[in-house]
Design a protein around this motif. Sequence first.
Motif, mmCIF file in Angstrom:
data_model
loop_
_atom_site.group_PDB
_atom_site.id
_atom_site.type_symbol
_atom_site.label_atom_id
_atom_site.label_comp_id
_atom_site.label_asym_id
_atom_site.label_seq_id
_atom_site.Cartn_x
_atom_site.Cartn_y
_atom_site.Cartn_z
ATOM 1 N N LEU A 1 0.827 -1.205 0.000
ATOM 2 C CA LEU A 1 0.000 0.000 0.000
ATOM 3 C C LEU A 1 0.868 1.264 0.000
ATOM 4 O O LEU A 1 0.581 2.229 -0.710
ATOM 5 N N ARG A 2 1.933 1.252 0.797
ATOM 6 C CA ARG A 2 2.830 2.396 0.849
ATOM 7 C C ARG A 2 3.484 2.637 -0.515
ATOM 8 O O ARG A 2 3.581 3.775 -0.983
ATOM 9 N N ALA A 3 3.904 1.598 -1.190
ATOM 10 C CA ALA A 3 4.505 1.732 -2.518
ATOM 11 C C ALA A 3 3.477 2.291 -3.515
ATOM 12 O O ALA A 3 3.814 3.145 -4.355
ATOM 13 N N ASP A 4 2.237 1.826 -3.405
ATOM 14 C CA ASP A 4 1.177 2.321 -4.288
ATOM 15 C C ASP A 4 0.901 3.811 -4.031
ATOM 16 O O ASP A 4 0.777 4.602 -4.965
ATOM 17 N N TYR A 5 0.842 4.203 -2.765
ATOM 18 C CA TYR A 5 0.626 5.616 -2.419
ATOM 19 C C TYR A 5 1.781 6.492 -2.908
ATOM 20 O O TYR A 5 1.563 7.580 -3.410
ATOM 21 N N ARG A 6 2.999 5.999 -2.759
ATOM 22 C CA ARG A 6 4.156 6.785 -3.216
ATOM 23 C C ARG A 6 4.148 6.952 -4.731
ATOM 24 O O ARG A 6 4.480 8.015 -5.243
#
Length: 139
Positions: free
Chosen positions: A23-28
């Motif tokens: 999720l963090r990679a997607d948000y970034r």
Amino acid sequence: MIRFWPVAAVLLVGLWIWRLDTLRADYRQTLTNERAAWSAAIADSEKARSADEARFARQQAAASQTYAAALAARQPLIIHSKDTVTRYAQTDAGRVLCRAADRVRDIDALDADLARDPTASSRSEGAVPTDGTAPPAGR
């Protein structure tokens, strides 16, 4: 099964951490894409603003040239008209219709009298002098 429950808990925590990382990679990635889009929009608006400024400068230059050309074209007409009036005033018919300089000054003086402050003329500073020699129509 009781022996393996700590392993299951560690696996569940590992899956939860992996999901958070995804999720963090997607948000970034989404944030990076948004920043790139905003940067492109800002660059486009700066180009449009500079193009508008250049167009306005060209329009202003063209308008001033047009205005100067119109003034230059009108100047001979004014001089020609003044010369025509001057020559007409020198003829017999022009002398009758054209006003002499002292009559023009009298009209200017009348305009100045009419344009005065009415409150200043309403105050009585003395009697109005009579002119006994003037005809009644001239008073």
